[in-house]
Design a protein around this motif. Sequence first.
Motif, PDB file in Angstrom:
ATOM      1  N   PRO A 125       0.857  -1.458   0.052  1.00  0.00           N
ATOM      2  CA  PRO A 125      -0.144   0.015  -0.004  1.00  0.00           C
ATOM      3  C   PRO A 125       0.943   1.176   0.033  1.00  0.00           C
ATOM      4  N   VAL A 126       1.733   1.011   0.666  1.00  0.00           N
ATOM      5  CA  VAL A 126       3.107   2.369   0.461  1.00  0.00           C
ATOM      6  C   VAL A 126       3.348   2.606  -0.855  1.00  0.00           C
ATOM      7  N   GLY A 127       3.666   1.682  -1.470  1.00  0.00           N
ATOM      8  CA  GLY A 127       4.132   1.802  -2.860  1.00  0.00           C
ATOM      9  C   GLY A 127       3.006   2.499  -3.732  1.00  0.00           C
ATOM     10  N   ILE A 128       1.850   1.742  -3.675  1.00  0.00           N
ATOM     11  CA  ILE A 128       0.812   2.352  -4.525  1.00  0.00           C
ATOM     12  C   ILE A 128       0.362   3.765  -4.030  1.00  0.00           C
ATOM     13  N   THR A 129       0.461   4.052  -2.966  1.00  0.00           N
ATOM     14  CA  THR A 129       0.041   5.465  -2.514  1.00  0.00           C
ATOM     15  C   THR A 129       1.310   6.327  -3.052  1.00  0.00           C
ATOM     16  N   LEU A 130       2.610   5.983  -3.010  1.00  0.00           N
ATOM     17  CA  LEU A 130       3.498   6.783  -3.556  1.00  0.00           C
ATOM     18  C   LEU A 130       3.519   6.938  -5.055  1.00  0.00           C
ATOM     19  N   LEU A 131       2.966   5.849  -5.737  1.00  0.00           N
ATOM     20  CA  LEU A 131       2.877   6.118  -7.262  1.00  0.00           C
ATOM     21  C   LEU A 131       1.801   6.948  -7.434  1.00  0.00           C
ATOM     22  N   HIS A 142      15.976  10.558  -4.618  1.00  0.00           N
ATOM     23  CA  HIS A 142      16.848   9.667  -4.119  1.00  0.00           C
ATOM     24  C   HIS A 142      16.731   8.325  -5.271  1.00  0.00           C
ATOM     25  N   MET A 143      15.311   8.167  -5.748  1.00  0.00           N
ATOM     26  CA  MET A 143      15.145   7.432  -6.591  1.00  0.00           C
ATOM     27  C   MET A 143      15.809   7.579  -8.048  1.00  0.00           C
ATOM     28  N   THR A 144      15.895   8.735  -8.222  1.00  0.00           N
ATOM     29  CA  THR A 144      16.735   8.946  -9.623  1.00  0.00           C
ATOM     30  C   THR A 144      18.330   8.848  -9.269  1.00  0.00           C
ATOM     31  N   GLY A 145      18.558   9.186  -8.147  1.00  0.00           N
ATOM     32  CA  GLY A 145      19.904   8.754  -7.814  1.00  0.00           C
ATOM     33  C   GLY A 145      20.335   7.338  -7.803  1.00  0.00           C
ATOM     34  N   THR A 146      19.326   6.521  -7.162  1.00  0.00           N
ATOM     35  CA  THR A 146      19.678   5.159  -6.972  1.00  0.00           C
ATOM     36  C   THR A 146      19.794   4.595  -8.604  1.00  0.00           C
ATOM     37  N   TRP A 147      18.721   4.652  -9.236  1.00  0.00           N
ATOM     38  CA  TRP A 147      18.751   4.074 -10.579  1.00  0.00           C
ATOM     39  C   TRP A 147      19.237   4.740 -11.747  1.00  0.00           C
ATOM     40  N   GLY A 148      19.743   6.005 -11.416  1.00  0.00           N
ATOM     41  CA  GLY A 148      20.511   6.778 -12.584  1.00  0.00           C
ATOM     42  C   GLY A 148      19.742   7.636 -13.383  1.00  0.00           C
ATOM     43  N   GLY A 149      18.206   7.927 -13.018  1.00  0.00           N
ATOM     44  CA  GLY A 149      17.676   9.138 -14.020  1.00  0.00           C
ATOM     45  C   GLY A 149      16.500   8.309 -14.547  1.00  0.00           C
ATOM     46  N   PHE A 150      15.184   8.671 -14.417  1.00  0.00           N
ATOM     47  CA  PHE A 150      14.164   8.226 -15.170  1.00  0.00           C
ATOM     48  C   PHE A 150      13.024   9.250 -15.089  1.00  0.00           C
ATOM     49  N   TYR A 155       8.189   5.783 -13.129  1.00  0.00           N
ATOM     50  CA  TYR A 155       8.675   5.539 -11.818  1.00  0.00           C
ATOM     51  C   TYR A 155       7.964   4.177 -11.222  1.00  0.00           C
ATOM     52  N   ALA A 156       6.598   3.922 -11.895  1.00  0.00           N
ATOM     53  CA  ALA A 156       6.087   2.805 -11.312  1.00  0.00           C
ATOM     54  C   ALA A 156       6.791   1.240 -11.757  1.00  0.00           C
ATOM     55  N   LEU A 157       7.306   1.600 -13.240  1.00  0.00           N
ATOM     56  CA  LEU A 157       8.121   0.495 -13.698  1.00  0.00           C
ATOM     57  C   LEU A 157       9.436   0.200 -12.732  1.00  0.00           C
ATOM     58  N   TRP A 158       9.923   1.329 -12.540  1.00  0.00           N
ATOM     59  CA  TRP A 158      11.326   1.175 -11.903  1.00  0.00           C
ATOM     60  C   TRP A 158      11.010   0.510 -10.192  1.00  0.00           C
ATOM     61  N   MET A 159      10.051   1.071  -9.887  1.00  0.00           N
ATOM     62  CA  MET A 159       9.800   0.774  -8.378  1.00  0.00           C
ATOM     63  C   MET A 159       9.576  -0.872  -8.064  1.00  0.00           C
ATOM     64  N   ILE A 160       8.444  -1.310  -9.109  1.00  0.00           N
ATOM     65  CA  ILE A 160       8.165  -2.726  -9.334  1.00  0.00           C
ATOM     66  C   ILE A 160       9.373  -3.678  -9.773  1.00  0.00           C
ATOM     67  N   LEU A 161      10.202  -3.188 -10.446  1.00  0.00           N
ATOM     68  CA  LEU A 161      11.587  -3.679 -11.027  1.00  0.00           C
ATOM     69  C   LEU A 161      12.326  -3.733  -9.752  1.00  0.00           C
ATOM     70  N   GLY A 162      12.365  -2.753  -9.084  1.00  0.00           N
ATOM     71  CA  GLY A 162      13.432  -2.614  -7.991  1.00  0.00           C
ATOM     72  C   GLY A 162      12.964  -3.604  -6.972  1.00  0.00           C
ATOM     73  N   TRP A 163      11.697  -3.849  -6.668  1.00  0.00           N
ATOM     74  CA  TRP A 163      11.248  -4.676  -5.750  1.00  0.00           C
ATOM     75  C   TRP A 163      11.481  -6.127  -6.198  1.00  0.00           C
ATOM     76  N   MET A 164      11.354  -6.380  -7.245  1.00  0.00           N
ATOM     77  CA  MET A 164      11.416  -7.829  -8.021  1.00  0.00           C
ATOM     78  C   MET A 164      12.944  -8.221  -7.891  1.00  0.00           C
ATOM     79  N   THR A 225      19.673   3.129 -16.219  1.00  0.00           N
ATOM     80  CA  THR A 225      18.906   2.426 -15.007  1.00  0.00           C
ATOM     81  C   THR A 225      19.155   0.738 -15.133  1.00  0.00           C
ATOM     82  N   ILE A 226      19.177   0.446 -16.409  1.00  0.00           N
ATOM     83  CA  ILE A 226      19.054  -0.808 -16.910  1.00  0.00           C
ATOM     84  C   ILE A 226      20.506  -1.288 -16.528  1.00  0.00           C
ATOM     85  N   LEU A 227      21.366  -0.659 -16.671  1.00  0.00           N
ATOM     86  CA  LEU A 227      22.866  -1.085 -16.566  1.00  0.00           C
ATOM     87  C   LEU A 227      23.052  -1.201 -14.891  1.00  0.00           C
TER      88      LEU A 227
END
Lengths: 261, 308
Positions: A125-131, A142-150, A155-164, A225-227
């Motif tokens: 639910p935290v993730g959904i609310t954040l989306l 910090h998300m852009t910092g972690t994954w290199g910018g997007f 955002y939804a894609l990277w968060m789900i990918l991050g979780w997976m 981010t892919i890299l």
Amino acid sequence: MISDNPIFRRESIPRFWRRASFFARTGLVSIYIALAILPTALVLTFWEEIDSTGAYLLFSFLSHWPTFLCPAIAPALVAGAISSEREQKCWDLMVLSRLTPAEIIWGKLLSRLMPLVWVTIPFIPVGITLLILSERMGPPGHMTGTWGGFDSGDYALWMILGWMTGLLVAFANGVIALYISLRCSSTRSALLIAYGVAIGAYILITMVIGMLLMFFMIPTFEPMTILSITPSLLWGVTIPAVFLTIMQRRFYRLDARVRAA
Amino acid sequence: MLTIEHLRKDYGNLTAVKDLSLHLEKGDVYGFIGPNGAGKTTTIKVCATLLEPTQGKVYVEGFDVTKKTNEVRGMIGYMPDFFGVYDDIMVWEYLDFFAAAYKIPRERRQTIIDDVLELTDLTGKRDIYVEALSRGMKQRLCLAKTLLHDPKVLLLDEPASGLDPRARVEIKELLKELKTMGKTILVSSHILPELADFCNKIGIIEQGELIVSGDVGEIMRKVQGGKGLQITLLADVEKAVALLSQLPKVKSVEQDNLCVCVQFSTDEVENSEVLQLLIKNGLQVQSFSETQVDLEDIFMKVTRGVVS
């Protein structure tokens, strides 16, 4: 079927739950649900007051816990799976049963990793609310910092990918911890070695692969981010494949070495 | 049923078992006797497929334990000397867990669990948490678990160690019952009276070497070396000693107050002839019996009290 696996059935249910009365179980479930929805409820309550620099950032950081928390706690959950049974003198009895190495390995691994599911669920639910929030306020810094910018649209894609990826790395770290547990007679040493190997090797190897990918092999590849996520995905796929194969094929030999020592 | 051929097991520089051979027929109850550290547990663990022998072969119903591990595991029931039980579950859950682990079909599990609980006298403890059981009851629970898959061969390592006298008697009774069920049992112990009652074969192991092995009666005769008589008189003990010393094949005559112990070098001595001789010579015999050798005597005679 994993649900027919006696090890999974016994070990996936925590001791306190097994012993709790109906009322105690209801109470525990209520607390769990409350904890799961509390952050979201707070955000929704103070929806209008959230600004892009304070609470939003802090809250968005919560959504990354599964990505980092699960890989970090997986070795602790799994390292004692076999070594603790050795310490309790229960292991021989299990080995002599008709359970196959695969059944023992998967039963132990999945039951021990079950808490990761319970840890991850409250963050959904935290993730959904954040989306929903990110639509209004853009992706957290910090998300852009972690994954290199997007873009905020990704955002939804990277968060789900991050979780997976986080769960996959957690699984890989769990597999390493189980392998070490199979080779150790004491839980303490299994835990220390598992953390040293799983976390140490993960950081080292993914860093090296990431650097190679980014600077030497495919320097022009976009998005970055892919890299940055690729080494973790490689780790999450390769490590379980290698170690599960070794364990299943050499289960009795590895176990016999510990016994003989 | 169980054959061990020239078994040797080394742990680094330490040889735990040296050239050990023995054979158990179906229905045999073999008492494996030896001091702590003699190699009993190592031998049993090799038979149970838990340790690989350094040299030698072990067969369970013709199956090599190192090559046909799965077949052997299906035929044996192993109870270790020290074992843990899962404390967080009830007695029936513990047995259900192992029944599932032994691939006993779900529909048969309940009946089998009830049967082993009854056999081990734990029916009343069915819904009790394992951690609440006494040591003796846990021992019986482990034995119940060992019997779930109806093994042909039971390997019991010190089943009564650490138990109080009552629990020890209960375990002994249980083992006697298993004997009547036709199980082949290899049971180790260093507490000799607990084996004496129900073993038909024994082996004494010291420093990894099997010193004697075979039928209990045969070993007793071999160790004793011939018939022994214990005679209690009302008077004239010296006269009796003198008379008995002149008998053929007498090895020794010992006097202890009014009691005389005569040891012959052979079994072929008629008790009635000895008794007749004493009475004919006017001696008043109060009691007359053959000396009984027990496992403890045998053990003390054949071992030197050293461990490996």
